[in-house]
Scaffold this motif. Structure first.
Motif, mmCIF file in Angstrom:
data_model
loop_
_atom_site.group_PDB
_atom_site.id
_atom_site.type_symbol
_atom_site.label_atom_id
_atom_site.label_comp_id
_atom_site.label_asym_id
_atom_site.label_seq_id
_atom_site.Cartn_x
_atom_site.Cartn_y
_atom_site.Cartn_z
ATOM 1 N N MET A 1 1.058 -1.396 -0.491
ATOM 2 C CA MET A 1 -0.599 -0.197 -0.057
ATOM 3 C C MET A 1 0.752 1.366 0.328
ATOM 4 N N GLN A 2 0.620 1.937 -0.817
ATOM 5 C CA GLN A 2 0.812 3.428 -0.861
ATOM 6 C C GLN A 2 1.033 4.680 -0.071
ATOM 7 N N LYS A 3 2.120 4.818 0.549
ATOM 8 C CA LYS A 3 2.388 5.813 1.871
ATOM 9 C C LYS A 3 1.505 6.748 1.443
ATOM 10 N N VAL A 4 1.020 7.775 1.971
ATOM 11 C CA VAL A 4 -0.032 9.116 1.318
ATOM 12 C C VAL A 4 0.718 10.123 2.306
ATOM 13 N N PRO A 5 1.358 11.265 1.585
ATOM 14 C CA PRO A 5 1.578 12.295 2.163
ATOM 15 C C PRO A 5 0.951 13.258 3.199
ATOM 16 N N LEU A 6 0.874 14.025 4.232
ATOM 17 C CA LEU A 6 1.176 14.963 4.913
ATOM 18 C C LEU A 6 1.368 15.509 5.826
ATOM 19 N N THR A 7 0.979 16.552 5.769
ATOM 20 C CA THR A 7 2.631 17.582 6.655
ATOM 21 C C THR A 7 1.954 17.556 8.279
ATOM 22 N N LEU A 8 2.954 17.942 8.912
ATOM 23 C CA LEU A 8 3.636 17.784 10.357
ATOM 24 C C LEU A 8 2.401 18.531 10.976
ATOM 25 N N ARG A 9 2.158 19.238 10.281
ATOM 26 C CA ARG A 9 0.545 20.684 10.420
ATOM 27 C C ARG A 9 -0.505 19.087 10.463
ATOM 28 N N GLY A 10 -0.472 19.331 9.259
ATOM 29 C CA GLY A 10 -2.075 17.982 9.372
ATOM 30 C C GLY A 10 -2.271 16.355 9.925
ATOM 31 N N ALA A 11 -1.030 16.293 9.896
ATOM 32 C CA ALA A 11 -1.008 15.135 11.429
ATOM 33 C C ALA A 11 -1.338 15.554 12.282
ATOM 34 N N GLU A 12 -0.612 16.841 13.305
ATOM 35 C CA GLU A 12 -1.295 17.431 14.486
ATOM 36 C C GLU A 12 -2.289 17.270 14.701
ATOM 37 N N LYS A 13 -2.990 18.071 13.867
ATOM 38 C CA LYS A 13 -4.611 17.974 13.680
ATOM 39 C C LYS A 13 -5.466 16.945 14.029
ATOM 40 N N LEU A 14 -4.770 15.994 13.137
ATOM 41 C CA LEU A 14 -5.681 14.028 13.343
ATOM 42 C C LEU A 14 -5.432 13.783 14.380
ATOM 43 N N ARG A 15 -4.423 13.819 14.802
ATOM 44 C CA ARG A 15 -4.102 13.462 16.152
ATOM 45 C C ARG A 15 -4.596 14.217 17.638
ATOM 46 N N GLU A 16 -4.797 15.471 17.284
ATOM 47 C CA GLU A 16 -5.515 16.453 18.225
ATOM 48 C C GLU A 16 -6.522 15.384 18.338
ATOM 49 N N GLU A 17 -7.317 15.325 16.534
ATOM 50 C CA GLU A 17 -8.971 15.068 17.045
ATOM 51 C C GLU A 17 -8.493 13.590 17.380
ATOM 52 N N LEU A 18 -8.230 12.581 17.065
ATOM 53 C CA LEU A 18 -8.067 11.525 17.545
ATOM 54 C C LEU A 18 -8.235 11.327 18.988
ATOM 55 N N THR A 19 -7.742 12.442 19.719
ATOM 56 C CA THR A 19 -7.567 12.467 21.179
ATOM 57 C C THR A 19 -8.782 13.034 21.712
ATOM 58 N N HIS A 20 -9.313 14.012 21.225
ATOM 59 C CA HIS A 20 -10.799 14.601 21.656
ATOM 60 C C HIS A 20 -11.845 13.149 21.375
ATOM 61 N N LEU A 21 -12.018 12.667 20.347
ATOM 62 C CA LEU A 21 -13.143 11.575 20.171
ATOM 63 C C LEU A 21 -12.930 10.401 21.605
ATOM 64 N N LYS A 22 -11.254 10.242 21.570
ATOM 65 C CA LYS A 22 -11.038 8.896 22.732
ATOM 66 C C LYS A 22 -11.171 9.354 24.263
ATOM 67 N N SER A 23 -10.767 10.494 24.208
ATOM 68 C CA SER A 23 -10.692 10.954 25.424
ATOM 69 C C SER A 23 -12.062 11.567 26.134
ATOM 70 N N VAL A 24 -12.728 12.614 25.108
ATOM 71 C CA VAL A 24 -13.784 13.073 25.419
ATOM 72 C C VAL A 24 -15.359 13.026 25.069
ATOM 73 N N LEU A 25 -15.401 12.928 23.777
ATOM 74 C CA LEU A 25 -16.275 12.116 22.635
ATOM 75 C C LEU A 25 -17.565 10.884 23.621
ATOM 76 N N ARG A 26 -15.687 10.091 23.099
ATOM 77 C CA ARG A 26 -16.266 8.413 23.481
ATOM 78 C C ARG A 26 -16.776 8.323 24.981
ATOM 79 N N PRO A 27 -16.695 8.843 26.002
ATOM 80 C CA PRO A 27 -16.999 8.629 27.119
ATOM 81 C C PRO A 27 -18.138 9.516 27.480
ATOM 82 N N ARG A 28 -18.268 10.535 26.942
ATOM 83 C CA ARG A 28 -19.476 11.028 26.760
ATOM 84 C C ARG A 28 -20.951 10.083 26.386
ATOM 85 N N ILE A 29 -20.833 10.087 24.864
ATOM 86 C CA ILE A 29 -21.378 8.332 24.011
ATOM 87 C C ILE A 29 -21.901 8.206 25.279
ATOM 88 N N THR A 30 -20.631 7.248 25.465
ATOM 89 C CA THR A 30 -20.865 5.893 26.433
ATOM 90 C C THR A 30 -21.848 6.163 27.742
#
Length: 158
Positions: A1-30
């Motif tokens: 599978m080919q690697k998809v290019p991502l800027t450092l800033r784009g990767a940081e935004k995705l990591r922030e969204e992932l952290t928010h989904l896992k630590s804030v949204l997921r517990p709230r939904i549960t």
């Protein structure tokens, strides 16, 4: 599978969204599901069904972000040494050859593209016309509305 290019800033935004989904949204939904369950009959419980739908969407987004991050090549634009060439991650100042109107674009991965923010996908017609060119070159873009020409005013790696 080919690697998809991502800027450092784009990767940081995705990591922030992932952290928010896992630590804030997921517990709230549960918690919302637990409260809705406490109301009794689940067949006609709109709160329960809405919470389950939100849970499904959130879990899907978590999987999507994890897959993107595991299959990306993160490029730190500030450490590039492309000798003035337009490459992935570069910020390019352009002047329309006909009107003289100036515009600035950063060439980013498909997931980061946001034309309103001046971030264009590396696969877009404009980016494809710019890649490999240098300051002072003319880029000819085959756009849906016809051919457009841009003078490359400056190339920056910020």
């Amino acid at each position: 599978m080919q690697k998809v290019p991502l800027t450092l800033r784009g990767a940081e935004k995705l990591r922030e969204e992932l952290t928010h989904l896992k630590s804030v949204l997921r517990p709230r939904i549960t918690q919302a599901i637990a409260e809705a369950r406490a109301h009794g009959d689940l067949k006609e419980n709109a709160e329960y069904h809405a919470a389950r739908e939100q849970q499904s969407f959130t879990e899907g987004r978590i999987k999507e972000i994890e897959a993107k991050l595991s299959n990306c090549q993160i490029i730190d634009v500030t450490s590039l040494n492309a000798h003035g060439k337009v490459v992935f991650g570069a910020t390019v100042d352009l002047a329309d050859a006909d009107t003289g109107d100036e515009v600035t674009y950063q060439i980013v991965g498909e997931d980061e593209a946001d034309i309103k923010a001046g971030m264009i996908s590396v696969t877009s017609p404009i980016a494809r016309a710019l890649i490999g060119k240098k300051e002072g070159d003319l880029a000819v873009v085959q756009a849906p509305g016809g051919t457009r020409e841009f003078d490359i005013v400056a190339v920056r790696y910020i």
